[in-house]
Scaffold this motif. Structure first.
Motif, PDB file in Angstrom:
ATOM      1  N   VAL A 149     -23.137 -13.552 -19.642  1.00  0.00           N
ATOM      2  CA  VAL A 149     -22.309 -13.980 -20.767  1.00  0.00           C
ATOM      3  C   VAL A 149     -22.265 -15.503 -20.777  1.00  0.00           C
ATOM      4  O   VAL A 149     -21.830 -16.122 -19.805  1.00  0.00           O
ATOM      5  N   ALA A 150     -22.715 -16.088 -21.874  1.00  0.00           N
ATOM      6  CA  ALA A 150     -22.784 -17.551 -21.949  1.00  0.00           C
ATOM      7  C   ALA A 150     -21.408 -18.186 -21.804  1.00  0.00           C
ATOM      8  O   ALA A 150     -21.270 -19.279 -21.261  1.00  0.00           O
ATOM      9  N   LEU A 151     -20.373 -17.487 -22.274  1.00  0.00           N
ATOM     10  CA  LEU A 151     -19.027 -18.035 -22.215  1.00  0.00           C
ATOM     11  C   LEU A 151     -18.601 -18.308 -20.774  1.00  0.00           C
ATOM     12  O   LEU A 151     -17.894 -19.282 -20.496  1.00  0.00           O
ATOM     13  N   THR A 152     -19.044 -17.467 -19.839  1.00  0.00           N
ATOM     14  CA  THR A 152     -18.679 -17.652 -18.436  1.00  0.00           C
ATOM     15  C   THR A 152     -19.128 -19.015 -17.936  1.00  0.00           C
ATOM     16  O   THR A 152     -18.380 -19.729 -17.272  1.00  0.00           O
ATOM     17  N   GLN A 153     -20.362 -19.394 -18.249  1.00  0.00           N
ATOM     18  CA  GLN A 153     -20.875 -20.685 -17.812  1.00  0.00           C
ATOM     19  C   GLN A 153     -20.137 -21.818 -18.505  1.00  0.00           C
ATOM     20  O   GLN A 153     -19.851 -22.854 -17.887  1.00  0.00           O
ATOM     21  N   GLU A 154     -19.809 -21.639 -19.779  1.00  0.00           N
ATOM     22  CA  GLU A 154     -19.063 -22.673 -20.501  1.00  0.00           C
ATOM     23  C   GLU A 154     -17.693 -22.888 -19.859  1.00  0.00           C
ATOM     24  O   GLU A 154     -17.253 -24.026 -19.686  1.00  0.00           O
ATOM     25  N   ILE A 155     -17.026 -21.795 -19.511  1.00  0.00           N
ATOM     26  CA  ILE A 155     -15.710 -21.899 -18.887  1.00  0.00           C
ATOM     27  C   ILE A 155     -15.829 -22.511 -17.497  1.00  0.00           C
ATOM     28  O   ILE A 155     -14.989 -23.314 -17.083  1.00  0.00           O
ATOM     29  N   ALA A 156     -16.878 -22.132 -16.772  1.00  0.00           N
ATOM     30  CA  ALA A 156     -17.094 -22.705 -15.448  1.00  0.00           C
ATOM     31  C   ALA A 156     -17.241 -24.220 -15.533  1.00  0.00           C
ATOM     32  O   ALA A 156     -16.690 -24.964 -14.709  1.00  0.00           O
ATOM     33  N   GLU A 157     -17.956 -24.683 -16.534  1.00  0.00           N
ATOM     34  CA  GLU A 157     -18.120 -26.126 -16.728  1.00  0.00           C
ATOM     35  C   GLU A 157     -16.804 -26.773 -17.130  1.00  0.00           C
ATOM     36  O   GLU A 157     -16.478 -27.886 -16.691  1.00  0.00           O
ATOM     37  N   ALA A 158     -16.015 -26.059 -17.947  1.00  0.00           N
ATOM     38  CA  ALA A 158     -14.708 -26.587 -18.352  1.00  0.00           C
ATOM     39  C   ALA A 158     -13.763 -26.678 -17.159  1.00  0.00           C
ATOM     40  O   ALA A 158     -12.966 -27.615 -17.049  1.00  0.00           O
ATOM     41  N   ILE A 159     -13.839 -25.696 -16.260  1.00  0.00           N
ATOM     42  CA  ILE A 159     -13.017 -25.718 -15.057  1.00  0.00           C
ATOM     43  C   ILE A 159     -13.376 -26.919 -14.184  1.00  0.00           C
ATOM     44  O   ILE A 159     -12.496 -27.617 -13.668  1.00  0.00           O
ATOM     45  N   GLN A 160     -14.656 -27.169 -14.033  1.00  0.00           N
ATOM     46  CA  GLN A 160     -15.088 -28.319 -13.254  1.00  0.00           C
ATOM     47  C   GLN A 160     -14.590 -29.620 -13.871  1.00  0.00           C
ATOM     48  O   GLN A 160     -14.247 -30.570 -13.168  1.00  0.00           O
ATOM     49  N   ALA A 161     -14.514 -29.636 -15.206  1.00  0.00           N
ATOM     50  CA  ALA A 161     -14.046 -30.836 -15.904  1.00  0.00           C
ATOM     51  C   ALA A 161     -12.565 -31.100 -15.668  1.00  0.00           C
ATOM     52  O   ALA A 161     -12.091 -32.216 -15.881  1.00  0.00           O
TER      53      ALA A 161
END
Length: 213
Positions: A149-161
């Motif tokens: 799920v692409a959203l998972t990677q997007e959220i992972a990047e947002a968490i890192q931010a």
């Protein structure tokens, strides 16, 4: 030397705190260290799980000690247990910073489960702010991850931010987690060769390294 206290905290309900607490505790115990569980959630889900565990494995076969506490008593109980155990894992209630704060204050590390959705990420901000006020180290744990799920990677990047440490190990959205909890066990015990069991073991090892010996 006192044991390490790992508090599982997330003000948003339904994040998987109790499942994470039970699985982390059992994974650490299977690694050969002494572990105690402390349930500070009035809902008592972790206590129900432990009672089922005792019923099926016997009091001596659980591999864990279990206590309950509430409010400011959680800090005292956690520190008392840490004198006799290598790790104390605390499950805290959602939606209550008053009840959670003492357990966060006593912690060596606060693990914050967050599901990979924008709503969950927004809701996590309040928890992170509360932890920051106590000056306690924290580690975000991405939970209930859906594969491909692409959203998972997007959220992972947002968490890192967000600027907060996040565990590299993630827990998938697997029915086997809930099924094992219903039996008073964990996925490492009911499906030891599964991907879910490997995810839990990897997370426990990562937290162990993060928190130190």
């Amino acid at each position: 030397m006192a044991g390490r206290i790992i508090t599982i905290a997330q003000q948003k309900g339904g994040s998987g705190k109790t499942t994470l607490a039970a699985h982390l505790a059992v994974a650490l115990a299977l690694d050969g260290v002494r572990v105690a569980l402390l349930d500070c959630d009035p809902q008592g889900s972790l206590g129900e799980w432990f009672e089922r565990r005792e019923s099926s494995l016997g009091e001596a076969g659980t591999g864990l000690d279990f206590r309950t506490a509430s409010g400011w008593g959680a800090r005292r109980e956690a520190r008392s247990l840490a004198r006799d155990y290598d790790f104390v894992v605390i499950d805290t209630p959602p939606k209550s910073d008053i009840e959670s704060r003492p357990a966060i204050e006593a912690a060596s590390l606060v693990a914050v489960p967050v599901q990979p959705t924008p709503v969950d990420l927004w809701a996590t901000q309040a928890t992170l702010e509360m932890i920051a006020k106590e000056g306690t180290p924290s580690l975000l744990v991405i939970n209930r991850v859906l594969p491909r799920v692409a959203l998972t990677q997007e959220i992972a990047e947002a968490i890192q931010a967000l600027g907060h440490p996040a565990a590299e190990s993630r827990l998938g959205n697997r029915v086997a987690f809930a099924a094992s909890m219903g039996a008073g066990r964990t996925i490492q015990e009911t499906a030891p060769g599964s991907k879910g069991a490997a995810e839990v073991q990897a997370l426990a090892a990562e937290i162990h390294r993060f928190i130190g010996p």
